[in-house]
Enzyme design. Structure first.
Site, short mmCIF file in Angstrom:
data_model
loop_
_atom_site.label_atom_id
_atom_site.label_comp_id
_atom_site.label_asym_id
_atom_site.label_seq_id
_atom_site.Cartn_x
_atom_site.Cartn_y
_atom_site.Cartn_z
N VAL A 8 0.87 -1.17 0.00
CA VAL A 8 0.00 0.00 0.00
C VAL A 8 0.91 1.22 0.00
O VAL A 8 2.08 1.14 0.36
CB VAL A 8 -0.97 0.04 1.20
CG1 VAL A 8 -2.02 -1.06 1.08
CG2 VAL A 8 -0.24 -0.05 2.51
N SER A 9 0.36 2.36 -0.41
CA SER A 9 1.19 3.54 -0.61
C SER A 9 1.51 4.32 0.66
O SER A 9 2.51 5.00 0.73
CB SER A 9 0.52 4.49 -1.60
OG SER A 9 0.40 3.85 -2.84
N SER A 10 0.64 4.23 1.66
CA SER A 10 0.88 5.06 2.85
C SER A 10 0.62 4.29 4.13
O SER A 10 -0.09 3.28 4.14
CB SER A 10 0.03 6.32 2.81
OG SER A 10 -1.33 5.98 2.91
N GLN A 13 -2.98 3.30 5.26
CA GLN A 13 -3.74 2.30 4.52
C GLN A 13 -3.50 0.91 5.11
O GLN A 13 -2.47 0.65 5.72
CB GLN A 13 -3.34 2.31 3.04
CG GLN A 13 -3.72 3.60 2.34
CD GLN A 13 -3.21 3.61 0.90
OE1 GLN A 13 -2.05 3.32 0.65
NE2 GLN A 13 -4.08 3.98 -0.02
#
Length: 185
Positions: A8-10, A13
């Site tokens: 996931v990007s962050s 999340q």
């Protein structure tokens, strides 16, 4: 052996949905991380997964964009896997299995579409920001440094390091605030 990779990007999340899907698909080992996917640089778990897999293994992801955001990165990763005799499968794009000719073809098509979508999204975002700036709506983020407080402390004879310490900011921020003040005069 089936080896999974989830991303996931962050930090805010959740990886839970991807991890569950990979375990349900039969992955014996899963690598996961919370990092942006715009580049492969700094993605330590991806690097570890690519090092871990062996001849005859298959690397699984839930979606292509979890592995790479550009067609070039995706092809580089898949070629690296193929050279080592490792297959690649994508769970949500069911025909995506590089151990078959159809899967290899589908990989190229889907990678190109994903990159195209990302480019279109960036263009729309840029257009929206430009329109908002022209209308005076978008002015960027609010200043995090109280320039008046910096000037006041400077007027009291304090140096940059002491101002930074008192305000809890970096010295460079102090000098930028002072320089911006001089530019306005």
């Amino acid at each position: 052996m089936l080896v999974g990779y989830a991303r996931v990007s962050s930090v805010g999340q959740s990886l839970e949905v991807q991890l569950d899907a990979l375990k349900d698909a039969g992955c014996e080992k899963v690598f996961s991380e919370k990092r942006t996917g715009t580049t492969t640089a700094g993605r330590d778990e991806l690097a570890e997964a690519l090092t871990f897999v062996r001849d005859g293994d298959t690397l699984l992801v839930t979606r292509l964009d979890r592995l790479a955001r550009s067609a070039a990165d995706l092809h580089t990763i898949v070629n690296r896997l193929s050279e080592r005799g490792v297959g690649f499968r994508c769970l949500q794009q069911s025909g995506m299995d590089t151990t078959t000719s159809t899967g290899k073809l589908l990989l190229g098509v889907l990678a190109s579409i994903a990159e195209f979508e990302a480019d279109i999204r960036r263009e729309r975002q840029r257009e929206g920001i430009d329109r908002a700036k022209a209308a005076g709506i978008y002015k960027g983020r609010k200043p995090s440094v109280d320039a008046a407080a910096v000037r006041s402390l400077r007027d009291q004879g304090l140096g940059g390091s002491e101002i930074a310490k008192r305000l809890g900011i970096g010295r460079a921020s102090v000098y930028r605030a002072l320089q911006a003040n001089n530019a306005q005069c």
